[in-house]
Design a protein around this motif. Sequence first.
Motif, short mmCIF file in Angstrom:
data_model
loop_
_atom_site.label_atom_id
_atom_site.label_comp_id
_atom_site.label_asym_id
_atom_site.label_seq_id
_atom_site.Cartn_x
_atom_site.Cartn_y
_atom_site.Cartn_z
N ILE A 211 42.61 39.98 46.16
CA ILE A 211 41.25 39.54 46.61
C ILE A 211 40.23 39.15 45.36
O ILE A 211 39.72 38.21 45.02
CB ILE A 211 40.65 40.11 47.49
N VAL A 212 40.24 40.40 44.30
CA VAL A 212 39.12 40.37 43.53
C VAL A 212 39.46 39.50 42.29
O VAL A 212 38.82 38.70 41.81
CB VAL A 212 39.09 41.72 42.86
N PHE A 213 40.73 39.39 42.26
CA PHE A 213 41.42 38.33 41.15
C PHE A 213 41.16 37.01 41.40
O PHE A 213 40.57 36.17 40.58
CB PHE A 213 42.84 38.76 40.91
N GLU A 214 41.56 36.74 42.70
CA GLU A 214 41.47 35.33 43.12
C GLU A 214 39.75 34.86 43.12
O GLU A 214 39.52 33.77 43.07
CB GLU A 214 41.87 35.11 44.61
N CYS A 215 38.93 35.80 43.69
CA CYS A 215 37.41 35.39 43.41
C CYS A 215 36.93 35.28 42.23
O CYS A 215 36.26 34.47 41.76
CB CYS A 215 36.76 36.84 44.05
N SER A 216 37.68 35.95 41.14
CA SER A 216 37.18 35.84 39.70
C SER A 216 37.70 34.53 39.24
O SER A 216 36.94 33.66 38.60
CB SER A 216 38.12 36.91 38.88
#
Length: 288
Positions: free
Chosen positions: A196-201
Amino acid sequence: MNIERFIEVRKQKGLVQSELAEGICTQATLSRFENNGQVPSLKILIKLCNRLELPLSELFPKVGVKHSKLKELMEEAEFSLILSEYEKAGNLLEKIDLNLIDNSELTMRYHYLKAFVMIYNKHSTIDTLYELDQILLDNHINQHELYKLLAYTGSGIIFKQLDELEKAEFYFAKVLDRIYDFPTNHMEEVWRVLHIVFECSKFYAHIDEIDISNALAEHAISICSDNHVTYYLARAAIQLAKNAITIKESKDTILALIYDARAYSKINRNKIALKELDEMEKYIKNEY
Protein backbone atom coordinates in the motif's frame (compact mmCIF):
# COMPACT_ATOMS: atom_id res chain seq x y z
CA MET A 1 11.53 -27.54 13.21
CA ASN A 2 12.11 -28.64 9.61
CA ILE A 3 15.84 -27.89 9.38
CA GLU A 4 16.13 -30.17 6.35
CA ARG A 5 13.89 -27.77 4.41
CA PHE A 6 16.17 -24.86 5.39
CA ILE A 7 19.27 -26.71 4.17
CA GLU A 8 17.49 -27.77 0.97
CA VAL A 9 16.62 -24.17 0.06
CA ARG A 10 20.13 -22.93 0.90
CA LYS A 11 21.62 -25.48 -1.47
CA GLN A 12 19.04 -24.67 -4.16
CA LYS A 13 20.17 -21.04 -3.95
CA GLY A 14 23.77 -22.16 -4.43
CA LEU A 15 24.91 -20.68 -1.13
CA VAL A 16 27.49 -22.17 1.18
CA GLN A 17 27.13 -21.55 4.91
CA SER A 18 29.62 -18.68 4.99
CA GLU A 19 27.80 -16.83 2.17
CA LEU A 20 24.41 -17.17 3.80
CA ALA A 21 25.71 -16.15 7.22
CA GLU A 22 27.66 -13.10 6.00
CA GLY A 23 26.49 -9.95 7.77
CA ILE A 24 23.88 -11.85 9.80
CA CYS A 25 25.68 -14.26 12.12
CA THR A 26 28.84 -16.34 12.35
CA GLN A 27 29.25 -19.43 10.22
CA ALA A 28 29.59 -21.39 13.46
CA THR A 29 26.11 -20.25 14.54
CA LEU A 30 24.65 -21.40 11.23
CA SER A 31 26.56 -24.68 11.39
CA ARG A 32 25.23 -25.42 14.91
CA PHE A 33 21.72 -24.80 13.62
CA GLU A 34 22.00 -27.02 10.54
CA ASN A 35 24.08 -29.82 12.04
CA ASN A 36 23.05 -29.89 15.71
CA GLY A 37 19.57 -28.37 15.71
CA GLN A 38 20.68 -25.47 17.91
CA VAL A 39 18.20 -22.77 16.90
CA PRO A 40 19.59 -19.19 16.78
CA SER A 41 17.62 -16.17 17.98
CA LEU A 42 14.40 -15.41 16.11
CA LYS A 43 15.92 -12.17 14.81
CA ILE A 44 18.81 -14.09 13.19
CA LEU A 45 16.51 -16.85 11.90
CA ILE A 46 14.19 -14.31 10.22
CA LYS A 47 17.16 -12.61 8.52
CA LEU A 48 18.47 -15.94 7.25
CA CYS A 49 15.04 -16.93 5.93
CA ASN A 50 14.58 -13.52 4.27
CA ARG A 51 17.90 -13.93 2.47
CA LEU A 52 16.74 -17.34 1.27
CA GLU A 53 13.28 -15.96 0.36
CA LEU A 54 11.98 -18.77 2.58
CA PRO A 55 8.81 -18.12 4.62
CA LEU A 56 9.59 -18.77 8.27
CA SER A 57 6.35 -20.74 8.55
CA GLU A 58 7.80 -23.46 6.29
CA LEU A 59 10.21 -24.44 9.05
CA PHE A 60 7.49 -25.22 11.59
CA PRO A 61 5.08 -28.17 11.80
CA LYS A 62 1.86 -27.60 9.91
CA VAL A 63 -1.31 -26.99 11.92
CA GLY A 64 -4.81 -26.31 10.71
CA VAL A 65 -4.37 -28.68 7.78
CA LYS A 66 -7.82 -27.92 6.35
CA HIS A 67 -6.59 -24.76 4.64
CA SER A 68 -2.84 -25.42 4.62
CA LYS A 69 -2.55 -26.11 0.87
CA LEU A 70 -4.79 -23.15 0.06
CA LYS A 71 -2.73 -20.82 2.25
CA GLU A 72 0.46 -22.14 0.70
CA LEU A 73 -0.78 -21.30 -2.81
CA MET A 74 -1.92 -17.83 -1.74
CA GLU A 75 1.35 -17.13 0.07
CA GLU A 76 3.36 -18.09 -3.01
CA ALA A 77 1.07 -15.97 -5.21
CA GLU A 78 1.43 -13.00 -2.87
CA PHE A 79 5.20 -13.30 -2.83
CA SER A 80 5.22 -13.48 -6.64
CA LEU A 81 3.13 -10.30 -6.64
CA ILE A 82 5.73 -8.59 -4.45
CA LEU A 83 8.47 -9.57 -6.91
CA SER A 84 6.40 -8.26 -9.88
CA GLU A 85 6.05 -11.79 -11.26
CA TYR A 86 2.42 -11.21 -12.22
CA GLU A 87 2.04 -14.10 -14.66
CA LYS A 88 3.28 -16.58 -12.07
CA ALA A 89 0.95 -15.12 -9.43
CA GLY A 90 -2.00 -15.42 -11.81
CA ASN A 91 -1.16 -19.03 -12.66
CA LEU A 92 -1.05 -19.94 -8.97
CA LEU A 93 -4.43 -18.32 -8.32
CA GLU A 94 -5.96 -20.32 -11.16
CA LYS A 95 -5.29 -23.47 -9.14
CA ILE A 96 -7.66 -22.24 -6.42
CA ASP A 97 -11.38 -23.03 -6.53
CA LEU A 98 -13.11 -20.06 -4.86
CA ASN A 99 -16.21 -22.17 -4.22
CA LEU A 100 -14.24 -24.39 -1.85
CA ILE A 101 -13.17 -21.50 0.40
CA ASP A 102 -15.37 -21.28 3.50
CA ASN A 103 -13.27 -18.75 5.42
CA SER A 104 -13.99 -15.01 5.13
CA GLU A 105 -10.37 -13.87 5.57
CA LEU A 106 -9.13 -16.30 2.93
CA THR A 107 -11.91 -15.23 0.57
CA MET A 108 -10.88 -11.58 0.89
CA ARG A 109 -7.26 -12.54 0.46
CA TYR A 110 -8.08 -14.36 -2.77
CA HIS A 111 -10.03 -11.37 -4.16
CA TYR A 112 -7.23 -8.95 -3.20
CA LEU A 113 -4.60 -11.05 -4.94
CA LYS A 114 -6.71 -11.67 -8.02
CA ALA A 115 -7.62 -7.96 -8.30
CA PHE A 116 -4.01 -6.79 -8.14
CA VAL A 117 -2.88 -9.37 -10.69
CA MET A 118 -5.63 -8.05 -12.97
CA ILE A 119 -4.60 -4.43 -12.28
CA TYR A 120 -0.95 -4.99 -13.15
CA ASN A 121 -1.89 -6.95 -16.26
CA LYS A 122 -4.38 -4.19 -17.22
CA HIS A 123 -7.41 -6.44 -17.42
CA SER A 124 -10.97 -5.16 -17.81
CA THR A 125 -11.66 -2.27 -15.44
CA ILE A 126 -15.18 -3.48 -14.70
CA ASP A 127 -14.03 -7.01 -13.88
CA THR A 128 -11.24 -5.73 -11.65
CA LEU A 129 -13.53 -3.35 -9.74
CA TYR A 130 -15.90 -6.29 -9.28
CA GLU A 131 -13.13 -8.23 -7.54
CA LEU A 132 -12.42 -5.27 -5.25
CA ASP A 133 -16.12 -4.89 -4.49
CA GLN A 134 -16.15 -8.48 -3.22
CA ILE A 135 -13.83 -7.25 -0.46
CA LEU A 136 -15.59 -3.98 0.34
CA LEU A 137 -19.04 -5.62 0.45
CA ASP A 138 -17.99 -8.60 2.56
CA ASN A 139 -20.00 -8.83 5.79
CA HIS A 140 -16.79 -9.25 7.79
CA ILE A 141 -14.85 -6.35 6.27
CA ASN A 142 -14.77 -4.35 9.50
CA GLN A 143 -12.84 -7.18 11.12
CA HIS A 144 -10.21 -7.06 8.37
CA GLU A 145 -9.42 -3.38 7.83
CA LEU A 146 -6.19 -4.03 5.97
CA TYR A 147 -8.12 -5.67 3.11
CA LYS A 148 -10.35 -2.59 2.96
CA LEU A 149 -7.24 -0.40 2.57
CA LEU A 150 -5.92 -2.75 -0.12
CA ALA A 151 -9.25 -2.47 -1.96
CA TYR A 152 -9.08 1.34 -1.76
CA THR A 153 -5.51 1.21 -3.06
CA GLY A 154 -6.53 -1.02 -5.95
CA SER A 155 -9.39 1.33 -6.82
CA GLY A 156 -6.99 4.27 -6.77
CA ILE A 157 -4.59 2.51 -9.13
CA ILE A 158 -7.42 1.73 -11.55
CA PHE A 159 -8.55 5.36 -11.73
CA LYS A 160 -4.93 6.43 -12.12
CA GLN A 161 -4.65 4.08 -15.12
CA LEU A 162 -7.78 5.72 -16.53
CA ASP A 163 -6.19 9.16 -15.96
CA GLU A 164 -9.05 10.02 -13.60
CA LEU A 165 -6.63 11.52 -11.09
CA GLU A 166 -9.14 13.31 -8.90
CA LYS A 167 -11.05 10.06 -8.38
CA ALA A 168 -7.80 8.19 -7.82
CA GLU A 169 -6.71 10.67 -5.14
CA PHE A 170 -10.07 10.21 -3.38
CA TYR A 171 -9.12 6.60 -2.70
CA PHE A 172 -5.44 7.18 -1.94
CA ALA A 173 -6.37 9.92 0.55
CA LYS A 174 -8.54 7.40 2.41
CA VAL A 175 -5.54 5.10 2.64
CA LEU A 176 -3.15 7.79 3.86
CA ASP A 177 -5.44 8.61 6.77
CA ARG A 178 -4.77 5.18 8.26
CA ILE A 179 -1.72 3.47 6.84
CA TYR A 180 1.02 5.38 8.69
CA ASP A 181 0.11 3.91 12.06
CA PHE A 182 -1.42 0.63 10.96
CA PRO A 183 -0.43 -2.20 13.34
CA THR A 184 1.29 -5.26 11.90
CA ASN A 185 1.34 -8.50 13.84
CA HIS A 186 2.38 -10.93 11.10
CA MET A 187 4.86 -10.84 8.23
CA GLU A 188 2.04 -11.09 5.69
CA GLU A 189 0.58 -7.87 7.14
CA VAL A 190 3.97 -6.19 6.77
CA TRP A 191 4.00 -7.18 3.07
CA ARG A 192 0.52 -5.71 2.55
CA VAL A 193 1.27 -2.46 4.34
CA LEU A 194 4.43 -2.11 2.25
CA HIS A 195 2.41 -2.81 -0.90
CA ILE A 196 0.00 0.00 0.00
CA VAL A 197 2.70 2.49 1.01
CA PHE A 198 4.67 1.83 -2.17
CA GLU A 199 1.65 2.28 -4.45
CA CYS A 200 0.74 5.51 -2.64
CA SER A 201 4.29 6.75 -3.20
CA LYS A 202 4.03 5.96 -6.91
CA PHE A 203 0.71 7.80 -7.21
CA TYR A 204 1.85 10.98 -5.48
CA ALA A 205 4.96 11.02 -7.66
CA HIS A 206 2.66 10.70 -10.68
CA ILE A 207 0.77 13.87 -9.67
CA ASP A 208 4.05 15.68 -8.88
CA GLU A 209 3.56 15.69 -5.12
CA ILE A 210 7.19 14.70 -4.72
CA ASP A 211 7.52 15.56 -1.02
CA ILE A 212 4.64 13.21 -0.16
CA SER A 213 6.02 10.51 -2.46
CA ASN A 214 9.49 10.75 -0.90
CA ALA A 215 8.06 10.61 2.62
CA LEU A 216 6.12 7.45 1.72
CA ALA A 217 9.14 5.82 0.06
CA GLU A 218 11.27 6.62 3.12
CA HIS A 219 8.51 5.17 5.31
CA ALA A 220 8.60 1.97 3.25
CA ILE A 221 12.35 1.71 3.77
CA SER A 222 11.85 2.28 7.51
CA ILE A 223 9.26 -0.52 7.66
CA CYS A 224 11.66 -2.85 5.85
CA SER A 225 14.43 -2.00 8.30
CA ASP A 226 12.26 -2.39 11.39
CA ASN A 227 10.90 -5.75 10.26
CA HIS A 228 14.06 -7.15 8.63
CA VAL A 229 12.34 -7.38 5.23
CA THR A 230 14.29 -6.70 2.05
CA TYR A 231 11.66 -7.31 -0.64
CA TYR A 232 10.43 -3.70 -0.96
CA LEU A 233 13.73 -1.94 -0.30
CA ALA A 234 14.68 -1.95 -3.98
CA ARG A 235 11.29 -0.71 -5.18
CA ALA A 236 11.22 2.10 -2.61
CA ALA A 237 14.78 3.11 -3.51
CA ILE A 238 13.90 3.08 -7.24
CA GLN A 239 10.97 5.40 -6.54
CA LEU A 240 13.28 7.78 -4.65
CA ALA A 241 15.62 7.77 -7.66
CA LYS A 242 12.74 8.51 -10.04
CA ASN A 243 11.59 11.35 -7.80
CA ALA A 244 15.12 12.75 -7.74
CA ILE A 245 15.10 12.77 -11.55
CA THR A 246 11.73 14.55 -11.58
CA ILE A 247 12.95 17.40 -9.37
CA LYS A 248 16.30 17.47 -11.20
CA GLU A 249 18.63 16.53 -8.37
CA SER A 250 22.34 16.26 -9.16
CA LYS A 251 23.63 13.36 -11.23
CA ASP A 252 25.71 12.10 -8.29
CA THR A 253 22.66 12.08 -5.98
CA ILE A 254 20.59 10.13 -8.49
CA LEU A 255 23.34 7.61 -9.21
CA ALA A 256 23.83 7.03 -5.48
CA LEU A 257 20.12 6.17 -5.16
CA ILE A 258 20.35 3.88 -8.20
CA TYR A 259 23.36 2.07 -6.72
CA ASP A 260 21.52 1.60 -3.40
CA ALA A 261 18.52 0.17 -5.23
CA ARG A 262 20.76 -2.16 -7.24
CA ALA A 263 22.34 -3.52 -4.06
CA TYR A 264 18.90 -4.29 -2.61
CA SER A 265 17.80 -5.87 -5.89
CA LYS A 266 20.83 -8.16 -5.97
CA ILE A 267 20.06 -9.40 -2.47
CA ASN A 268 16.60 -10.46 -3.63
CA ARG A 269 17.71 -11.57 -7.11
CA ASN A 270 15.04 -9.27 -8.55
CA LYS A 271 15.84 -9.43 -12.28
CA ILE A 272 13.02 -7.06 -13.23
CA ALA A 273 14.30 -4.33 -10.90
CA LEU A 274 17.90 -4.86 -12.02
CA LYS A 275 16.92 -4.42 -15.67
CA GLU A 276 15.03 -1.21 -14.88
CA LEU A 277 17.99 0.14 -12.90
CA ASP A 278 20.41 -0.60 -15.76
CA GLU A 279 18.21 1.45 -18.09
CA MET A 280 17.98 4.28 -15.55
CA GLU A 281 21.75 4.35 -15.06
CA LYS A 282 22.38 4.51 -18.83
CA TYR A 283 19.94 7.40 -19.13
CA ILE A 284 21.51 9.37 -16.27
CA LYS A 285 25.08 8.83 -17.50
CA ASN A 286 24.42 9.48 -21.19
CA GLU A 287 21.46 11.83 -21.47
CA TYR A 288 20.77 13.52 -18.11
